[in-house]
Every structure is written in structure tokens, then in C-alpha cells.
Scaffold this motif. Structure first.
Motif, PDB file in Angstrom:
ATOM      1  N   SER A 115     -41.563 -16.654 -85.947  1.00  0.00           N
ATOM      2  CA  SER A 115     -40.544 -17.597 -85.505  1.00  0.00           C
ATOM      3  C   SER A 115     -40.245 -18.675 -86.531  1.00  0.00           C
ATOM      4  O   SER A 115     -39.484 -19.599 -86.242  1.00  0.00           O
ATOM      5  CB  SER A 115     -40.988 -18.262 -84.193  1.00  0.00           C
ATOM      6  OG  SER A 115     -41.258 -17.294 -83.204  1.00  0.00           O
ATOM      7  N   ASN A 158     -41.347 -15.639 -75.787  1.00  0.00           N
ATOM      8  CA  ASN A 158     -40.522 -14.865 -74.858  1.00  0.00           C
ATOM      9  C   ASN A 158     -39.166 -14.485 -75.435  1.00  0.00           C
ATOM     10  O   ASN A 158     -38.404 -13.776 -74.784  1.00  0.00           O
ATOM     11  CB  ASN A 158     -40.311 -15.660 -73.560  1.00  0.00           C
ATOM     12  CG  ASN A 158     -41.580 -15.738 -72.728  1.00  0.00           C
ATOM     13  OD1 ASN A 158     -42.453 -14.891 -72.862  1.00  0.00           O
ATOM     14  ND2 ASN A 158     -41.674 -16.745 -71.883  1.00  0.00           N
ATOM     15  N   ASP A 159     -38.861 -14.943 -76.616  1.00  0.00           N
ATOM     16  CA  ASP A 159     -37.556 -14.669 -77.224  1.00  0.00           C
ATOM     17  C   ASP A 159     -37.735 -13.702 -78.381  1.00  0.00           C
ATOM     18  O   ASP A 159     -38.268 -14.066 -79.425  1.00  0.00           O
ATOM     19  CB  ASP A 159     -36.933 -15.983 -77.709  1.00  0.00           C
ATOM     20  CG  ASP A 159     -35.622 -15.758 -78.452  1.00  0.00           C
ATOM     21  OD1 ASP A 159     -35.043 -14.661 -78.320  1.00  0.00           O
ATOM     22  OD2 ASP A 159     -35.193 -16.672 -79.175  1.00  0.00           O
ATOM     23  N   GLU A 160     -37.305 -12.453 -78.204  1.00  0.00           N
ATOM     24  CA  GLU A 160     -37.426 -11.453 -79.263  1.00  0.00           C
ATOM     25  C   GLU A 160     -36.191 -11.401 -80.156  1.00  0.00           C
ATOM     26  O   GLU A 160     -36.251 -10.901 -81.277  1.00  0.00           O
ATOM     27  CB  GLU A 160     -37.673 -10.069 -78.657  1.00  0.00           C
ATOM     28  CG  GLU A 160     -39.006  -9.944 -77.946  1.00  0.00           C
ATOM     29  CD  GLU A 160     -40.179 -10.226 -78.874  1.00  0.00           C
ATOM     30  OE1 GLU A 160     -40.169  -9.758 -80.030  1.00  0.00           O
ATOM     31  OE2 GLU A 160     -41.109 -10.938 -78.446  1.00  0.00           O
ATOM     32  N   GLU A 161     -35.074 -11.921 -79.677  1.00  0.00           N
ATOM     33  CA  GLU A 161     -33.838 -11.839 -80.453  1.00  0.00           C
ATOM     34  C   GLU A 161     -33.969 -12.579 -81.774  1.00  0.00           C
ATOM     35  O   GLU A 161     -33.536 -12.094 -82.825  1.00  0.00           O
ATOM     36  CB  GLU A 161     -32.672 -12.406 -79.644  1.00  0.00           C
ATOM     37  CG  GLU A 161     -31.324 -12.274 -80.352  1.00  0.00           C
ATOM     38  CD  GLU A 161     -30.172 -12.798 -79.516  1.00  0.00           C
ATOM     39  OE1 GLU A 161     -29.076 -12.974 -80.076  1.00  0.00           O
ATOM     40  OE2 GLU A 161     -30.374 -13.037 -78.309  1.00  0.00           O
ATOM     41  N   HIS A 162     -34.602 -13.751 -81.757  1.00  0.00           N
ATOM     42  CA  HIS A 162     -34.723 -14.517 -83.001  1.00  0.00           C
ATOM     43  C   HIS A 162     -35.683 -13.830 -83.971  1.00  0.00           C
ATOM     44  O   HIS A 162     -35.544 -13.969 -85.188  1.00  0.00           O
ATOM     45  CB  HIS A 162     -35.167 -15.955 -82.713  1.00  0.00           C
ATOM     46  CG  HIS A 162     -36.636 -16.129 -82.474  1.00  0.00           C
ATOM     47  ND1 HIS A 162     -37.229 -15.824 -81.273  1.00  0.00           N
ATOM     48  CD2 HIS A 162     -37.632 -16.563 -83.290  1.00  0.00           C
ATOM     49  CE1 HIS A 162     -38.524 -16.082 -81.349  1.00  0.00           C
ATOM     50  NE2 HIS A 162     -38.799 -16.527 -82.564  1.00  0.00           N
TER      51      HIS A 162
END
Length: 236
Positions: free
Chosen positions: A119, A137-141
Motif C-alpha cells: 500500500s 480490505n482494499d485490493e484495487e489500490h
């Protein structure tokens, strides 16, 4: 027990704690993996911790799952902790790497990860729970981060290949682990590039087994990586 070339913090931490440190070499002919079964039995009997780092800094090598199985078996057989630094586990270019979590039931396995690489949140770690929950919880970044490193890597590879510089390392992390052209010592080679305005790490910064190699970090902007390629075009 640590490896070299490698990230120096496990060695230093053990030294500060008053422990004896034994460094095992990561050799290109072994895929930058420890030859686990060639390590003397006495080393395993004395070991309290075996530190592994895959995907590896500085080589970019990844560990096959069979290697992780064997390391876990040894940790159980000789009652040491298998400590796996997987900070770069989500920075890969072709195939997702295996994790020691896959073999956690087979030995004394502890896996360490961080938001600082996936990240780009150096300093947050997982201790800062609010930031950690959002980022984990954020895989897009993470996909965007991987794509950015891929573009930077691809900006450099054609020039390196055209100059006959061999990529010795693997296809993961934010680093390129490269062979020094000719017989020039790695520190002299890095100093020569510095004279042209390009900062790289000589392989010996990561231990004596790093002689003959150098590391490029893909952390500048894509434009700066293209600029680095132009410098290499004239400096090599």
C-alpha cells in the motif's frame, strides 16, 4: 540464522539481542534459495530462528512451495521458529508467489507482512489499526501499485538488455537484481553510475554474497525511471 545478500535488519536485531548470527548464502545457481539439506545438522540444532524473506529483497526471487514445506519440516524437527518476512508478497509481475501461510500447520511458522510495500504506507505497519483495516480490505489500490511497478520495470528492461546487462533475480518485489557487467567490483560500478547521477545499490551492501550484482529500486516516478534508462544508455 539469516541469509545474504539480504535485508540487514534481522542480523542487526539478533546482534543487539546478544544472539550469535549465522548467515547462509543465497546463490544464483540455487535460484537464490538456501540449500536447506546442505546446511550442517549442528546449525539447525543451535538455531532459535530461521529468517526467510520471499519474495526476496534484494534479488526478487520467489520461493517454490516445496522449499517452504521443507523449511517448515526442519523448524518442527529442530524446534526453531521459521520467521518469514513477506513484505513484498503482493508485488509480483507474472505469477503470485507462494506464502509460508500455506505450510503453517507443518512447523513453527510465523509470517510477517506490512502495508508499507503493498500500500506504499511505510511507517503505518499494522499497528495503526484504522489505516490498516481500510488498506487491507482494499485490493484495487494494490493492483494499481503492481501495475505502476510493472510499467517502471518495463521502462528499464529494454535498455538493460540492449547494454548486455543480465537480470539475475526473479520476477517480484520493487527491485531489479542485476549482474555487474565485466569484472568491475560492484561498489566501483555503483560509484561510476553515481557520477552520472544515477543512484543504485552495490550488491555488497546486502552481504559479501552480493558481490557481482547491483540493485535498482523501482521507487522513483515512471518518468524518472525512463530518465534512468537514458542515463544507462550513455553510462554503460
Amino acid at each position: 540464522v539469516t541469509t545474504q545478500p539480504g535485508y540487514p535488519v534481522p542480523d542487526r536485531g539478533a546482534t543487539f539481542a546478544g544472539a550469535d548470527v549465522e548467515q547462509l548464502p543465497l546463490l544464483e545457481e540455487n535460484g537464490f534459495l538456501i540449500d536447506l539439506d546442505a546446511v550442517p545438522k549442528e546449525t539447525w540444532e543451535r538455531a532459535a530462528i530461521l529468517w526467510l524473506n520471499y519474495p526476496n529483497n534484494p534479488t526478487g526471487a520467489v520461493a517454490p512451495v516445496q522449499f517452504l514445506h521443507r523449511a517448515a519440516e526442519l523448524s518442527r524437527e529442530y524446534a526453531f521458529l521459521l520467521a518469514c518476512d513477506e513484505a513484498y508478497s503482493e508485488l509480483w509481475f507474472d505469477t503470485p508467489p507462494h506464502s509460508a501461510l500455506e505450510v503453517r500447520a507443518e512447523g513453527n511458522v510465523a509470517v510477517f507482512n506490512t502495508l508499507s510495500k503493498r500500500s506504499s504506507m511505510t511507517g503505518y505497519r499494522s499497528g495503526f489499526v484504522a489505516a490498516s483495516i481500510v488498506a487491507w480490505n482494499d485490493e484495487e489500490h494494490v493492483e494499481r501499485t503492481r501495475d505502476a511497478y510493472r510499467r517502471k520495470r518495463e521502462a528499464l528492461l529494454p535498455t538493460l538488455a540492449g547494454k548486455g546487462v543480465r537480470v539475475a533475480g526473479g520476477g517480484a518485489t520493487m527491485f531489479l537484481w542485476l549482474e555487474v557487467p565485466g569484472d568491475e567490483p560492484s561498489e566501483e560500478f555503483a560509484a561510476r553510475l553515481l557520477e552520472h547521477g544515477l543512484i543504485v545499490s552495490p550488491g555488497t551492501f546486502f552481504g559479501s554474497a552480493g558481490e557481482g550484482y547491483w540493485r535498482m529500486a523501482l521507487v522513483p516516478t515512471e518518468a524518472e525511471c525512463r530518465g534512468a534508462a537514458e542515463i544507462l544508455e550513455h553510462a554503460l
